[in-house]
Design a protein around this motif. Structure first.
Motif, PDB file in Angstrom:
ATOM      1  N   SER A  42       0.828  -1.204   0.000  1.00  0.00           N
ATOM      2  CA  SER A  42       0.000   0.000   0.000  1.00  0.00           C
ATOM      3  C   SER A  42       0.865   1.258   0.000  1.00  0.00           C
ATOM      4  O   SER A  42       0.533   2.248  -0.660  1.00  0.00           O
ATOM      5  CB  SER A  42      -0.960   0.003   1.187  1.00  0.00           C
ATOM      6  OG  SER A  42      -0.261   0.126   2.403  1.00  0.00           O
ATOM      7  N   ALA A  43       1.986   1.233   0.697  1.00  0.00           N
ATOM      8  CA  ALA A  43       2.901   2.377   0.689  1.00  0.00           C
ATOM      9  C   ALA A  43       3.503   2.581  -0.697  1.00  0.00           C
ATOM     10  O   ALA A  43       3.633   3.714  -1.169  1.00  0.00           O
ATOM     11  CB  ALA A  43       4.005   2.174   1.723  1.00  0.00           C
ATOM     12  N   ASP A  47       2.985   5.842  -3.143  1.00  0.00           N
ATOM     13  CA  ASP A  47       4.101   6.577  -3.733  1.00  0.00           C
ATOM     14  C   ASP A  47       3.915   6.747  -5.235  1.00  0.00           C
ATOM     15  O   ASP A  47       4.107   7.836  -5.781  1.00  0.00           O
ATOM     16  CB  ASP A  47       5.427   5.867  -3.463  1.00  0.00           C
ATOM     17  CG  ASP A  47       5.898   5.994  -2.034  1.00  0.00           C
ATOM     18  OD1 ASP A  47       5.426   6.907  -1.330  1.00  0.00           O
ATOM     19  OD2 ASP A  47       6.745   5.183  -1.621  1.00  0.00           O
ATOM     20  N   LEU A  48       3.540   5.661  -5.910  1.00  0.00           N
ATOM     21  CA  LEU A  48       3.346   5.727  -7.355  1.00  0.00           C
ATOM     22  C   LEU A  48       2.223   6.692  -7.728  1.00  0.00           C
ATOM     23  O   LEU A  48       2.360   7.492  -8.655  1.00  0.00           O
ATOM     24  CB  LEU A  48       3.035   4.333  -7.916  1.00  0.00           C
ATOM     25  CG  LEU A  48       4.172   3.329  -7.899  1.00  0.00           C
ATOM     26  CD1 LEU A  48       3.654   1.946  -8.269  1.00  0.00           C
ATOM     27  CD2 LEU A  48       5.262   3.760  -8.856  1.00  0.00           C
ATOM     28  N   ALA A  73      -3.646   4.169  -9.056  1.00  0.00           N
ATOM     29  CA  ALA A  73      -4.059   3.328  -7.928  1.00  0.00           C
ATOM     30  C   ALA A  73      -4.837   2.115  -8.416  1.00  0.00           C
ATOM     31  O   ALA A  73      -4.591   0.992  -7.966  1.00  0.00           O
ATOM     32  CB  ALA A  73      -4.889   4.144  -6.944  1.00  0.00           C
ATOM     33  N   ARG A  74      -5.771   2.322  -9.344  1.00  0.00           N
ATOM     34  CA  ARG A  74      -6.570   1.201  -9.870  1.00  0.00           C
ATOM     35  C   ARG A  74      -5.702   0.192 -10.594  1.00  0.00           C
ATOM     36  O   ARG A  74      -5.917  -1.020 -10.470  1.00  0.00           O
ATOM     37  CB  ARG A  74      -7.649   1.723 -10.816  1.00  0.00           C
ATOM     38  CG  ARG A  74      -8.843   2.254 -10.105  1.00  0.00           C
ATOM     39  CD  ARG A  74      -9.957   2.549 -11.076  1.00  0.00           C
ATOM     40  NE  ARG A  74     -11.046   3.223 -10.390  1.00  0.00           N
ATOM     41  CZ  ARG A  74     -11.876   4.063 -10.967  1.00  0.00           C
ATOM     42  NH1 ARG A  74     -11.757   4.335 -12.251  1.00  0.00           N
ATOM     43  NH2 ARG A  74     -12.836   4.619 -10.268  1.00  0.00           N
ATOM     44  N   LEU A  75      -4.742   0.667 -11.381  1.00  0.00           N
ATOM     45  CA  LEU A  75      -3.857  -0.250 -12.106  1.00  0.00           C
ATOM     46  C   LEU A  75      -3.040  -1.121 -11.157  1.00  0.00           C
ATOM     47  O   LEU A  75      -2.599  -2.196 -11.534  1.00  0.00           O
ATOM     48  CB  LEU A  75      -2.914   0.535 -13.023  1.00  0.00           C
ATOM     49  CG  LEU A  75      -3.542   1.112 -14.287  1.00  0.00           C
ATOM     50  CD1 LEU A  75      -2.553   2.028 -15.000  1.00  0.00           C
ATOM     51  CD2 LEU A  75      -3.989  -0.010 -15.211  1.00  0.00           C
ATOM     52  N   ASN A  76      -2.842  -0.649  -9.950  1.00  0.00           N
ATOM     53  CA  ASN A  76      -2.080  -1.406  -8.953  1.00  0.00           C
ATOM     54  C   ASN A  76      -2.962  -2.088  -7.918  1.00  0.00           C
ATOM     55  O   ASN A  76      -2.478  -2.513  -6.865  1.00  0.00           O
ATOM     56  CB  ASN A  76      -1.078  -0.474  -8.270  1.00  0.00           C
ATOM     57  CG  ASN A  76       0.064  -0.115  -9.183  1.00  0.00           C
ATOM     58  OD1 ASN A  76       0.968  -0.910  -9.373  1.00  0.00           O
ATOM     59  ND2 ASN A  76       0.016   1.066  -9.784  1.00  0.00           N
ATOM     60  N   GLY A  77      -4.257  -2.178  -8.170  1.00  0.00           N
ATOM     61  CA  GLY A  77      -5.162  -2.912  -7.291  1.00  0.00           C
ATOM     62  C   GLY A  77      -5.532  -2.194  -6.014  1.00  0.00           C
ATOM     63  O   GLY A  77      -5.869  -2.831  -5.023  1.00  0.00           O
ATOM     64  N   ALA A  78      -5.484  -0.871  -6.030  1.00  0.00           N
ATOM     65  CA  ALA A  78      -5.800  -0.097  -4.828  1.00  0.00           C
ATOM     66  C   ALA A  78      -6.958   0.854  -5.112  1.00  0.00           C
ATOM     67  O   ALA A  78      -7.336   1.071  -6.260  1.00  0.00           O
ATOM     68  CB  ALA A  78      -4.584   0.705  -4.381  1.00  0.00           C
ATOM     69  N   ILE A  98      -5.612  -0.876   0.102  1.00  0.00           N
ATOM     70  CA  ILE A  98      -5.672  -2.144  -0.614  1.00  0.00           C
ATOM     71  C   ILE A  98      -6.214  -3.189   0.353  1.00  0.00           C
ATOM     72  O   ILE A  98      -6.015  -3.087   1.557  1.00  0.00           O
ATOM     73  CB  ILE A  98      -4.302  -2.599  -1.162  1.00  0.00           C
ATOM     74  CG1 ILE A  98      -3.312  -2.863  -0.033  1.00  0.00           C
ATOM     75  CG2 ILE A  98      -3.735  -1.607  -2.149  1.00  0.00           C
ATOM     76  CD1 ILE A  98      -2.090  -3.600  -0.455  1.00  0.00           C
ATOM     77  N   PRO A  99      -6.934  -4.182  -0.170  1.00  0.00           N
ATOM     78  CA  PRO A  99      -7.421  -5.238   0.719  1.00  0.00           C
ATOM     79  C   PRO A  99      -6.254  -6.091   1.217  1.00  0.00           C
ATOM     80  O   PRO A  99      -5.393  -6.486   0.445  1.00  0.00           O
ATOM     81  CB  PRO A  99      -8.372  -6.051  -0.157  1.00  0.00           C
ATOM     82  CG  PRO A  99      -8.054  -5.681  -1.558  1.00  0.00           C
ATOM     83  CD  PRO A  99      -7.380  -4.353  -1.546  1.00  0.00           C
ATOM     84  N   ALA A 100      -6.234  -6.324   2.501  1.00  0.00           N
ATOM     85  CA  ALA A 100      -5.197  -7.182   3.086  1.00  0.00           C
ATOM     86  C   ALA A 100      -5.684  -8.629   3.043  1.00  0.00           C
ATOM     87  O   ALA A 100      -6.872  -8.899   3.200  1.00  0.00           O
ATOM     88  CB  ALA A 100      -4.907  -6.762   4.518  1.00  0.00           C
ATOM     89  N   PRO A 101      -4.781  -9.571   2.822  1.00  0.00           N
ATOM     90  CA  PRO A 101      -5.188 -10.979   2.760  1.00  0.00           C
ATOM     91  C   PRO A 101      -5.603 -11.535   4.113  1.00  0.00           C
ATOM     92  O   PRO A 101      -5.332 -10.936   5.152  1.00  0.00           O
ATOM     93  CB  PRO A 101      -3.935 -11.678   2.239  1.00  0.00           C
ATOM     94  CG  PRO A 101      -2.813 -10.776   2.593  1.00  0.00           C
ATOM     95  CD  PRO A 101      -3.369  -9.379   2.601  1.00  0.00           C
TER      96      PRO A 101
END
Length: 117
Positions: A42-43, A47-48, A73-78, A98-101
């Motif tokens: 998520s960090a 940053d990205l 953010a969407r492209l990275n699953g967030a 982001i969802p944590a497992p």
């Protein structure tokens, strides 16, 4: 009944207890490591997204500031929670989740990016 007969099988119980303790410790270690990995991810995504938004804010790339952060953010699953221009034309702050497992909830990442002072 001799003492030897009364203690028969005690080693098996101790071994099973030890195996149970090892399994619980390993399970806890897996959960902690997954939580730490989600926090790091998520960090990284924050940053990205902040860097992409700052580039858009400074006019280095076409597009809007926050739409650019949303796309990254969407492209990275967030999911982008917050995007604000701290200093117009210079600095942008973002918050992503982001969802944590393993049912650990969500991991939140915060970042700030912009031109050098």
């Amino acid at each position: 009944m001799s003492r030897r007969d009364r203690e028969r099988g005690a080693g098996t119980i101790l071994a099973l207890g030890l195996v149970l303790v090892v399994l619980v410790v390993c399970g806890a270690a897996v959960l902690v490591s997954q939580g730490l990995a989600a926090a790091a991810r998520s960090a990284r995504v924050a940053d990205l997204a902040a860097l992409a938004a700052a580039d858009a804010e400074r006019g280095l790339v076409p597009g809007g500031t926050c739409p650019r952060a949303i796309a990254v953010a969407r492209l990275n699953g967030a999911a982008l929670v917050s995007c604000e221009v701290e200093s117009p034309g210079r600095i942008v702050r973002v918050i992503v989740t982001i969802p944590a497992p393993a049912g650990l909830g969500v991991a939140e990442g915060r970042a700030r990016a912009g031109s050098p002072p």
